[in-house]
Design an enzyme around this catalytic site. Structure first.
Site, PDB file in Angstrom:
ATOM      1  N   GLU A 160      24.360  30.494 -53.385  1.00 12.32           N
ATOM      2  CA  GLU A 160      24.793  31.714 -52.688  1.00 12.32           C
ATOM      3  C   GLU A 160      24.468  32.952 -53.533  1.00 12.32           C
ATOM      4  O   GLU A 160      25.311  33.829 -53.747  1.00 12.32           O
ATOM      5  CB  GLU A 160      26.280  31.664 -52.355  1.00 12.32           C
ATOM      6  N   GLU A 319      25.977  23.844 -46.672  1.00 16.77           N
ATOM      7  CA  GLU A 319      27.434  23.766 -46.705  1.00 16.77           C
ATOM      8  C   GLU A 319      28.021  24.172 -45.359  1.00 16.77           C
ATOM      9  O   GLU A 319      27.626  25.180 -44.765  1.00 16.77           O
ATOM     10  CB  GLU A 319      28.016  24.705 -47.771  1.00 16.77           C
TER      11      GLU A 319
END
EC number: 3.2.1.23
Length: 685
Positions: A160, A319
């Site tokens: 991320e 995810e």
């Protein structure tokens, strides 16, 4: 070396042997395999365990996970662990810690010398030379150690990745150098950014002020843009190292995430995903969303549509939640609906974060596939059902391609500019910004079962689409506005919202008729705008009675047809929504933000009347329809029920097979969807 994403549907979870409270690796791998999963993701979070002191590497947990995965026939994605630094790095070089935009005090905590306190993740300056040197040593040591493992199908870069709001001295120096390269002279910079205002003029590069104190939106937005380029550079740098060790067929991915409103909501302000996608061969994404009665599938579709558009091919959900927050504990059946919704948007796999619920620290109450007792329960059994069904249908579902006729143009630059010049009445302290407008428009099309692709502001050719959507394109190069103008002249259809074409690429307001360069396209101009609370519209049936709630431009039509006006004595002479013929095409302009239900009605009316090439459906939310073509070239249609009541949808298409039941269906047959249910239809040819 040619890189390929794997073809079978990936299904799995993140697994951290380092976090487990007891020895259970073999048992977990057995349960993962029995759940129908085929892939685990490891290593991206535990740099401090793998390198307890600089240059001393311990990959025992990585080896244990790889050995166990290989013993159970599981594939593995290995992540570089560079997004959370070890304690020794902060001790040896405190300057590695970033300096946040808020300055030396934040949330009541005094920060050491202005730096971020150690403890949370992603607290480092990703461009700091010492961090880069340590990170490269870590990446190379890890890659050397695992490069020959046959179970590894790909690598994840960092996690991320963003610039994390860093505004330290190093990055501000780099920003000044970037501005020098962009503008050449201070005179050009001062003129472009309007820095004469309030004596903000910069007369010497040595006098360049700390950007954190600026009141100039041009300078602040440019700083945001520059920092986004550092994220791209960082990911390309990592990818270059990892690529040296790749085998044929292995992929490189990154789990891009989106703006956060308690869940994945909109365009990520700190990353330009379209630029950063150059670093990967397989786009990856993290998508989190509400469940229970708040499950709509919108975030799944939105995140998926952007991710698919990055490289115009399948992407990996790196995810998503199995349980997540306590308020997200899914109702029975929702996990199945969620998983197949990801595939319906073009995902090549679904990975849960994470396998096991943690027993300590920050994410203790973000639950995984297994609860804290680490025993298979309802969630595990539903994950297992999904895994078995996904494996059974994998050859039918893999490689989904879409041929959408609608595209949405999105802009990080417009997002940044509207962060500094928020939309709406600031006295009422409402948080209404770019992502609100973008999601307002996207959600209306999603709920109307009209799918779309996403395009970056570097796009100049729109001819592949029948309709282009432009939400709040506040700042843009004139070349982009030229391209949109030509697109409509050549027969395209354009739907834009308020706050479009207002400033140039340097966030300097155009000093001619608004919307700049597009007045002929939309057949209107305006000088005034307002934010009158709870004002209603009157006009065409789809818009009559709609309530304005954030922004109203007082449009003065020249050639445009007025579709709605303001139901206010002061503003009745002005238009609110218009339609205009320009060249061979047509353009609609939404001059105000109004109630979403009326926008949905308007979208369906426009599509039905003006765009016959776009296939309309009678069904609307909560019945969602997503289509594409599988690897075999067969048309695949997902029918998704986002409600707790049974729904019925009429199948429209050639003779086909309903994959979840194996039954034959013909054109016009009714498909029954149980609460939170899924049907998947594959046409014969």
């Amino acid at each position: 070396m040619k890189e390929h994403p794997v073809h079978p549907i990936l299904y799995g979870a993140a697994y951290y042997d380092e976090y487990m409270p007891c020895e259970r690796l073999a048992e977990d791998m057995k349960l993962i395999k029995e759940a129908g999963m085929n892939t685990i993701r490891i290593a991206e979070s535990t740099w401090g365990t793998m390198e307890p002191e600089r240059g001393h590497f311990d990959f025992s947990h990585v080896d244990r996970a790889l050995d166990a995965a290989e013993a159970h026939g599981l594939q593995v994605i290995v992540g570089t662990p560079t997004y959370a630094i070890p304690t020794w790095m902060a001790r040896e070089c405190p300057d590695v810690l970033l300096v946040p935009e808020a300055g030396p005090v934040r949330n009541g905590a005094v920060l050491d010398h202005g730096h971020e306190l150690y403890g949370r993740r992603q607290n480092m300056d990703i461009g700091h030379p010492y961090y880069r040197a340590c990170a490269e040593e870590m990446i190379r040591a890890l890659m050397e150690h695992v490069r020959d493992r046959r179970s590894i199908i790909g690598y994840q870069l960092d996690n991320e990745t963003k610039y994390y709001g860093n505004a330290n001295e190093r990055i501000q120096r780099a920003f000044r150098d970037w501005l020098k390269a962009c503008f050449g002279s201070l005179e050009a910079l001062n003129r472009a950014f309007g820095l004469n205002y309030w004596s903000n003029r910069i007369n010497s590069w040595e006098d360049f002020p700390d950007v954190r104190g600026t009141i100039n939106a041009s300078l602040a937005s440019a700083f945001d843009e520059f920092r986004r380029t550092t994220v791209k550079e960082f990911l390309l740098w990592q990818a270059g190292i990892v690529r040296e060790y790749l085998r044929e067929g292995q992929f490189i991915t990154q789990n891009f995430d989106y703006a956060w409103r308690g869940w994945s909501f909109g365009l990520q302000p700190q990353v330009d995903h379209f630029q950063c996608a150059e670093a990967v061969s397989l786009a990856g994404v993290d998508i989190y969303h509400p469940t229970q009665s708040a499950l709509t599938g919108t975030e799944i579709a939105f995140g998926g549509d952007i991710s698919r558009s990055l490289k115009q091919k399948n992407y990996l959900v790196v995810e998503t939640e199995a349980q997540g927050f306590p308020q997200w504990t899914p109702y029975p059946g929702q996990l199945r609906l969620q998983a197949f919704s990801h595939l319906a948007s073009g995902a090549c796999g679904v990975m849960y974060w994470h396998w096991h619920s943690l027993h300590n620290s920050w994410e203790t109450y973000w639950k995984g596939v297994l609860s804290h007792d680490l025993k298979p329960g309802r969630i595990y059994r539903e994950v297992q059902e999904v895994g078995r069904e996904m494996a059974r249908l994998s050859t039918h579902l893999q490689g989904l391609r879409k041929k959408n006729r609608v595209a949405m143009l999105v802009s990080n630059e417009a997002l940044s500019a509207l962060e500094h010049h928020p939309i709406g009445d600031v006295l009422r302290k409402r948080d209404f910004k770019y992502n609100d407008v973008m999601r307002w428009l996207y959600d209306a099309f999603y709920r109307s079962n009209i799918e779309c692709d996403f395009l970056p502001p570097t796009t100049r050719d729109f001819q592949a689409y029948d309709l282009v959507l432009v939400p709040a394109l506040y700042t843009a190069e004139e070349a982009l506005l030229d391209a949109l103008k030509q697109y409509v002249a050549d027969g395209g259809h354009l739907l834009a919202t308020f706050k479009t074409g207002f400033t140039d690429e340097n966030v300097k307001v155009w000093h001619d008729d608004q919307p700049h360069h597009l007045t002929e396209v939309f057949g209107l101009r305006y000088q005034e705008f307002t934010d009158t609370p709870d004002m209603r519209l009157w006009g065409e049936n789809s818009l009559s009675g709609a309530t304005c709630s954030a922004w109203e431009e007082l449009l003065m039509p020249t050639t445009a047809k007025v579709l709605a006006s303001y139901d206010n004595p002061a503003w009745q002479p002005y238009a609110a929504v218009t339609e205009n013929v320009y060249g061979k095409g047509k353009a609609w302009y939404l001059g105000c933000y109004f109630s979403p239900v009326h926008l949905e009605q308007f979208v369906r009316a426009v599509i039905a009347k003006a765009l016959p090439a776009i296939r309309p459906y009678d069904a609307v939310f909560p019945r969602i329809i997503r289509t594409g073509y599988n690897a075999a070239g067969h048309r695949l249609t997902y029918y998704l029920n986002y409600s707790d009541t049974e729904q019925s949808i009429a199948y429209a298409g050639r003779a086909a097979k309903e994959l979840t039941t194996g039954r034959r269906v013909e054109d016009g047959n009714a498909l029954t969807l149980r609460p939170w249910g899924v049907r998947i239809v594959e046409e014969d040819a």
